[in-house]
Design a protein around this motif. Structure first.
Motif, PDB file in Angstrom:
ATOM      1  N   CYS A 102     -46.253  10.443 115.727  1.00 38.98           N
ATOM      2  CA  CYS A 102     -47.147   9.523 116.967  1.00 38.98           C
ATOM      3  C   CYS A 102     -46.439   9.783 118.344  1.00 38.98           C
ATOM      4  O   CYS A 102     -46.922   9.975 119.209  1.00 38.98           O
ATOM      5  CB  CYS A 102     -47.111   8.200 116.544  1.00 38.98           C
ATOM      6  SG  CYS A 102     -48.363   7.975 115.181  1.00 38.98           S
ATOM      7  N   CYS A 109     -51.039   4.626 117.100  1.00 34.73           N
ATOM      8  CA  CYS A 109     -51.932   4.495 115.875  1.00 34.73           C
ATOM      9  C   CYS A 109     -52.260   3.194 115.600  1.00 34.73           C
ATOM     10  O   CYS A 109     -53.252   3.184 114.705  1.00 34.73           O
ATOM     11  CB  CYS A 109     -51.616   5.769 114.856  1.00 34.73           C
ATOM     12  SG  CYS A 109     -50.046   4.750 113.965  1.00 34.73           S
ATOM     13  N   HIS A 151     -44.126   5.806 114.914  1.00 32.24           N
ATOM     14  CA  HIS A 151     -43.899   6.979 113.982  1.00 32.24           C
ATOM     15  C   HIS A 151     -43.448   8.087 114.706  1.00 32.24           C
ATOM     16  O   HIS A 151     -43.715   8.520 115.859  1.00 32.24           O
ATOM     17  CB  HIS A 151     -45.159   7.247 113.297  1.00 32.24           C
ATOM     18  CG  HIS A 151     -45.819   6.145 112.613  1.00 32.24           C
ATOM     19  ND1 HIS A 151     -46.993   5.722 113.087  1.00 32.24           N
ATOM     20  CD2 HIS A 151     -45.359   5.624 111.556  1.00 32.24           C
ATOM     21  CE1 HIS A 151     -47.278   4.527 112.042  1.00 32.24           C
ATOM     22  NE2 HIS A 151     -46.426   4.539 111.023  1.00 32.24           N
ATOM     23  N   CYS A 178     -46.867   0.687 115.388  1.00 38.21           N
ATOM     24  CA  CYS A 178     -46.861   1.764 116.237  1.00 38.21           C
ATOM     25  C   CYS A 178     -47.794   1.725 117.324  1.00 38.21           C
ATOM     26  O   CYS A 178     -49.122   1.444 116.983  1.00 38.21           O
ATOM     27  CB  CYS A 178     -46.866   3.001 115.382  1.00 38.21           C
ATOM     28  SG  CYS A 178     -47.205   4.295 116.363  1.00 38.21           S
TER      29      CYS A 178
HETATM   30 ZN   LIG Z   1     -48.040   5.857 114.629  1.00 40.98          ZN
END
Ligand SMILES: [Zn+2]
Length: 102
Positions: free
Chosen positions: A93, A63, A90, A60
């Motif tokens: 996210c 993050c 995500h 991702c």
């Molecule tokens: Zn993430």
């Protein structure tokens, strides 16, 4: 009124159950593409129900943690630059992602 008519009409009304239609609808709904604008940039966003076991795992970009196998997430790409810019996020996210997509 002859009884035969009523029986025939009732028989014609009965429709077969179509669970396959529900499944298709679910598939369409889960892969529905939408456009999200962040800081003036349009992104095409698509939900992914989860990659299969043994498939590539995604990092991702928000993050920097990998998206585990089978995790529902979103894939997003710059609507102008095209799908070559796509990244897997995500779901949470992407909600806080403000761009830009590198
Ligand atoms: Zn993430």
């Amino acid at each position: 009124m002859p009884r035969n008519n009523r029986t025939a009409r009732a028989g014609r009304k009965a429709k077969p159950a179509v669970p396959e239609e529900d499944l298709k609808l679910e598939l369409v709904r889960s892969s529905l593409r939408r456009t999200v604008t962040r800081r003036g940039v349009d992104y095409s966003v698509q939900n992914v129900s989860g990659n299969a076991e043994g498939e590539k795992t995604w990092i991702c970009p928000h993050c920097n943690v990998d998206i585990k196998t089978g995790t529902a997430h979103v894939v997003a790409w710059d609507a102008v630059r095209g799908v070559d810019t796509r990244r897997h996020f995500h779901t949470q996210c992407f909600n806080s992602f403000q761009g830009p997509l590198l």
